[in-house]
Write an enzyme that holds these catalytic residues in place. Structure first.
Site, PDB file in Angstrom:
ATOM      1  N   GLY A   1       0.844  -1.206   0.000  1.00  0.00           N
ATOM      2  CA  GLY A   1       0.000   0.000   0.000  1.00  0.00           C
ATOM      3  C   GLY A   1       0.873   1.247   0.000  1.00  0.00           C
TER       4      GLY A   1
ATOM      5  N   ASP B   1       4.251  -4.235   6.567  1.00  0.00           N
ATOM      6  CA  ASP B   1       4.703  -5.531   7.091  1.00  0.00           C
ATOM      7  C   ASP B   1       4.819  -6.593   5.992  1.00  0.00           C
ATOM      8  OD1 ASP B   1       1.858  -5.590   6.968  1.00  0.00           O
ATOM      9  OD2 ASP B   1       1.836  -7.306   8.321  1.00  0.00           O
TER      10      ASP B   1
ATOM     11  N   ASP C   1       1.065   0.097  11.625  1.00  0.00           N
ATOM     12  CA  ASP C   1       0.951  -1.196  12.322  1.00  0.00           C
ATOM     13  C   ASP C   1       2.259  -1.983  12.346  1.00  0.00           C
ATOM     14  OD1 ASP C   1       0.953  -1.622   9.614  1.00  0.00           O
ATOM     15  OD2 ASP C   1      -0.703  -3.054   9.598  1.00  0.00           O
TER      16      ASP C   1
ATOM     17  N   SER D   1     -25.865  16.269  15.672  1.00  0.00           N
ATOM     18  CA  SER D   1     -25.245  15.154  14.943  1.00  0.00           C
ATOM     19  C   SER D   1     -24.679  14.143  15.938  1.00  0.00           C
ATOM     20  CB  SER D   1     -24.100  15.690  14.084  1.00  0.00           C
ATOM     21  OG  SER D   1     -23.178  16.388  14.896  1.00  0.00           O
TER      22      SER D   1
HETATM   23  P1  ADP Z   1       2.292  -3.878   2.815  1.00  0.00           P
HETATM   24  O1  ADP Z   1       3.758  -3.894   2.569  1.00  0.00           O
HETATM   25  O2  ADP Z   1       1.706  -2.512   2.657  1.00  0.00           O
HETATM   26  O3  ADP Z   1       1.906  -4.581   4.104  1.00  0.00           O
HETATM   27  P2  ADP Z   1       1.342  -6.226   1.301  1.00  0.00           P
HETATM   28  O4  ADP Z   1       0.927  -7.017   2.484  1.00  0.00           O
HETATM   29  O5  ADP Z   1       0.444  -6.254   0.109  1.00  0.00           O
HETATM   30  O6  ADP Z   1       1.579  -4.679   1.615  1.00  0.00           O
HETATM   31  O7  ADP Z   1       2.777  -6.775   0.852  1.00  0.00           O
HETATM   32  C1  ADP Z   1       3.445  -6.147  -0.238  1.00  0.00           C
HETATM   33  C2  ADP Z   1       4.135  -7.182  -1.060  1.00  0.00           C
HETATM   34  O8  ADP Z   1       5.177  -7.814  -0.310  1.00  0.00           O
HETATM   35  C3  ADP Z   1       3.276  -8.346  -1.542  1.00  0.00           C
HETATM   36  O9  ADP Z   1       2.455  -8.020  -2.628  1.00  0.00           O
HETATM   37  C4  ADP Z   1       4.355  -9.348  -1.899  1.00  0.00           C
HETATM   38  O10 ADP Z   1       4.985  -8.985  -3.113  1.00  0.00           O
HETATM   39  C5  ADP Z   1       5.357  -9.150  -0.761  1.00  0.00           C
HETATM   40  N1  ADP Z   1       5.105 -10.093   0.343  1.00  0.00           N
HETATM   41  C6  ADP Z   1       4.154 -10.012   1.293  1.00  0.00           C
HETATM   42  N2  ADP Z   1       4.207 -11.079   2.131  1.00  0.00           N
HETATM   43  C7  ADP Z   1       5.218 -11.856   1.683  1.00  0.00           C
HETATM   44  C8  ADP Z   1       5.791 -13.116   2.106  1.00  0.00           C
HETATM   45  N3  ADP Z   1       5.325 -13.760   3.172  1.00  0.00           N
HETATM   46  N4  ADP Z   1       6.820 -13.608   1.387  1.00  0.00           N
HETATM   47  C9  ADP Z   1       7.294 -12.949   0.320  1.00  0.00           C
HETATM   48  N5  ADP Z   1       6.816 -11.782  -0.126  1.00  0.00           N
HETATM   49  C10 ADP Z   1       5.792 -11.233   0.530  1.00  0.00           C
END
Ligand code: ADP
Length: 343
Positions: A17, A109, A136, A225
């Site tokens: 995101g 994360d 978070d 409100s």
């Molecule tokens: P954010 O980083 O905002 O939490 P996401 O949870 O969508 O967003 O994770 C971003 C990207 O990181 C995923 O689309 C994927 O490419 C990678 N990713 C997430 N979890 C894993 C995992 N367990 N192993 C490998 N790559 C991961």
């Protein structure tokens, strides 16, 4: 400590995101690296860009006007394929092909889980920077984009408040946060919401309690409100489900208002730009001193390094003092009216 002279080229991605301030963070990385003669390349669209070779050289000349923009000019992406070993190995191979010695991942994360995964197959240095509106990530007091998202939510709720007050309406406003209540809590306090529902509340407010509060408020202030701030992913049927259930229980029409993606966009506020530049600068300096597999965050106004896995394996609690603050303030005007009647 001595700087690592073998660090010649750093790669950067923004992943998951997007959040306001990511561009300011890239600027700080590029400008800091340049002063030590380190080249920086971006890979567009997060991990997908590393695998598919979407490379973009980054130079300080191009960084002059990026900090004030929201989103990320490097683009971001969700790329679930990156969980597969073969895909992470392909990324490692490409990083080596481009002579990248270190990678900075700006994300949340999920992106840090990705970095942790990549580390098994690549011997370059990896540093994570907390870029998410949700706040978070454990190990840092705040994340790049959180403050702007709270401002955006507050301003939107202020606007809803004006029409709600004019029409004496009840609104349930859904804010983002994924599975954390940071945006909900901060937005509820800042907008003086009458009620708040965030995932960390134990016990969760139940329907009859919420309905009773609305009925009490309507009785005490029929012309006013009433605003409930609700975190996303919490109530069955979401904000629309809650509004419908509350409407049935109270006999009062309750309007659902999901704020949605406007919370992710917009120009970063000063706090997020400063945080982003502080952390971007610190990441390059830390990498030069040999840091690896850590997130750079901010705790008690100091830059800190936290092992990457500890940022996503631990829960980050809400500040209980702020939860207590909201809970202690939110019903007082209604209670005071009741007290006036009986005295
Ligand atoms: P954010 O980083 O905002 O939490 P996401 O949870 O969508 O967003 O994770 C971003 C990207 O990181 C995923 O689309 C994927 O490419 C990678 N990713 C997430 N979890 C894993 C995992 N367990 N192993 C490998 N790559 C991961």
């Amino acid at each position: 400590m001595k700087k690592d002279k073998s660090l010649k080229k750093i790669g950067v991605i923004t992943s998951g995101g997007d959040s306001p301030g990511m561009n300011a963070c890239i600027r700080a990385i590029v400008n800091t690296a340049w002063q030590d003669g380190i080249e920086v390349v971006g890979f567009r669209h997060g991990y997908r860009g590393i695998v598919e070779d979407f490379v973009q050289p980054l130079h300080p000349d191009d960084m002059r006007l990026v900090s004030q923009r929201g989103g990320t000019f490097l683009k971001s992406a969700r790329y679930p394929e990156f969980r597969e070993d073969d895909v992470a190995k392909a990324a490692a191979k490409n990083l080596t092909k481009h002579n990248v010695d270190g990678l900075i991942v700006i994300g949340g994360d999920g992106s840090f889980r990705g970095a942790y995964h990549l580390e098994k197959f690549w011997d370059g240095k990896i540093i994570g920077l907390p870029g998410t509106i949700d706040n978070d990530l454990a190990g840092t007091d705040t994340t790049i984009g959180f403050s702007t998202a709270v401002d955006t939510a507050m301003e939107a709720i202020d606007k809803v408040r004006e029409t709600a007050e004019a029409m004496a309406r009840v609104f349930i406003i859904e804010v983002m946060g994924r599975h954390a209540g940071f945006i909900g809590l901060h937005a509820a306090i800042a907008s003086a919401a009458e009620a708040m529902i965030v995932p960390e509340m134990e016990p969760q407010p139940n329907l009859s309690e919420l309905a009773d509060n609305i009925i009490q408020a309507r009785t005490a202030f029929p012309d006013s409100s009433y605003i409930v701030v609700l975190s996303e992913n919490l109530w069955p049927g979401g904000v629309h489900g809650l509004a419908e259930n509350l409407g049935k229980s109270t006999g009062v029409t309750c309007h659902a208002c999901p704020l949605g993606h406007i919370q992710r966009g917009g120009r970063p506020n000063a706090q997020d730009r400063i945080l982003a530049m502080q952390l971007g600068n610190a990441a390059v300096n830390a990498m030069l001193l040999g840091s690896h597999n850590v997130m750079i965050g901010l705790e008690n106004e100091h830059v800190v390094e936290v092992p990457l896995n500890l940022t996503f394996e631990r829960d980050k609690p809400l500040d209980q003092r702020l939860v207590d603050l909201q809970l202690s303030l939110q019903g007082v005007n209604i209670a005071s009216k009741e007290a006036n009647k009986t005295s």
